[in-house]
Design a protein around this motif. Structure first.
Motif, PDB file in Angstrom:
ATOM      1  N   CYS A  38       0.855  -1.181   0.000  1.00 32.63           N
ATOM      2  CA  CYS A  38       0.000   0.000   0.000  1.00 32.63           C
ATOM      3  C   CYS A  38       0.896   1.237   0.000  1.00 32.63           C
ATOM      4  N   ARG A  41       0.204   7.383  -0.463  1.00 31.13           N
ATOM      5  CA  ARG A  41      -0.890   8.216  -0.972  1.00 31.13           C
ATOM      6  C   ARG A  41      -2.234   7.479  -0.969  1.00 31.13           C
ATOM      7  N   GLU A  42      -2.193   6.155  -0.862  1.00 33.06           N
ATOM      8  CA  GLU A  42      -3.449   5.392  -0.796  1.00 33.06           C
ATOM      9  C   GLU A  42      -4.045   5.419   0.612  1.00 33.06           C
ATOM     10  N   GLY A  45      -6.326   2.635   1.863  1.00 32.44           N
ATOM     11  CA  GLY A  45      -7.614   2.514   1.189  1.00 32.44           C
ATOM     12  C   GLY A  45      -8.474   3.763   1.299  1.00 32.44           C
ATOM     13  N   LEU A  47      -7.985   6.668   0.170  1.00 31.95           N
ATOM     14  CA  LEU A  47      -8.048   7.350  -1.127  1.00 31.95           C
ATOM     15  C   LEU A  47      -9.254   6.869  -1.937  1.00 31.95           C
ATOM     16  N   TYR A  48      -9.515   5.573  -1.877  1.00 34.34           N
ATOM     17  CA  TYR A  48     -10.597   4.987  -2.667  1.00 34.34           C
ATOM     18  C   TYR A  48     -11.973   5.277  -2.088  1.00 34.34           C
ATOM     19  N   ILE A 137      -8.469  -1.288  -8.574  1.00 33.48           N
ATOM     20  CA  ILE A 137      -8.786  -0.395  -7.460  1.00 33.48           C
ATOM     21  C   ILE A 137      -9.420  -1.191  -6.315  1.00 33.48           C
ATOM     22  N   ARG A 140      -6.742  -3.142  -4.496  1.00 33.98           N
ATOM     23  CA  ARG A 140      -5.868  -2.259  -3.714  1.00 33.98           C
ATOM     24  C   ARG A 140      -6.605  -1.699  -2.493  1.00 33.98           C
ATOM     25  N   TYR A 141      -7.920  -1.622  -2.578  1.00 32.70           N
ATOM     26  CA  TYR A 141      -8.732  -1.190  -1.447  1.00 32.70           C
ATOM     27  C   TYR A 141      -8.909  -2.325  -0.429  1.00 32.70           C
TER      28      TYR A 141
END
Length: 167
Positions: A38, A41-42, A45, A47-48, A137, A140-141
């Motif tokens: 991760c 900037r994520e 999670g 960010l999502y 996405i 990655r979440y």
């Protein structure tokens, strides 16, 4: 005619990459290394959450869930039924494989521009990206959430083991 060739190409690479992902050795995957870690900037999670992922992620079609109906042993369920501590490491590896296969499809899909040397080839490639980027996405979440859940489950097991030792 070029549209037909491009669609056939995309179907072939989709099936080939998906099949490759099913047989890819899970032991080769390190979910704690690039590209699966991760990024800062994520924010685990967060960010999502800005793109309202919780509302649409379960509605996105999942080919492996459809195939599970026909081949249950080859395509395991991606749900936390039963013991989460057993299934979470599998789900974490599967999320890495899913991300990798969709990313590979994005890269290989660019060849549509060379098959159909017209604006149509580029538009078809963009549409193919719109099909493959949301699953990336989603993975990655989900992965940091699975990892956090696994840590919580490990802590629970450790606490249980400590309480049994004290008796």
């Amino acid at each position: 005619m070029y549209l037909f060739y491009s669609l056939i190409y995309l179907a072939i690479i989709s099936i080939a990459v998906f099949s490759l992902g099913r047989f890819f050795p899970r032991k080769w995957i390190n979910e704690n290394a690039f590209p699966f870690i991760c990024f800062s900037r994520e924010r685990g999670g967060a960010l999502y959450e800005k793109i309202k992922i919780r509302k649409w992620k379960t509605k996105w079609p999942d080919a492996s869930m459809i195939l599970h109906r026909f081949f249950p042993k080859r395509y395991p369920k991606k749900r936390l039924d039963g013991e989460p501590i057993i299934k979470l490491p599998v789900l974490i590896k599967e999320s890495c494989i899913a991300e990798l296969t969709h990313f590979l499809c994005c890269i290989l899909g660019f060849s549509c521009v060379f098959i159909w040397k017209h604006i149509g080839g580029f538009i078809l490639f963009i549409l193919y990206l719109f099909v493959n980027i949301p699953p990336i996405i989603i993975q990655r979440y989900n992965r940091p959430r699975y990892k956090n859940l696994l840590l919580l489950e490990d802590k629970k097991l450790a606490q249980k083991a400590n309480t049994h030792k004290c008796r």
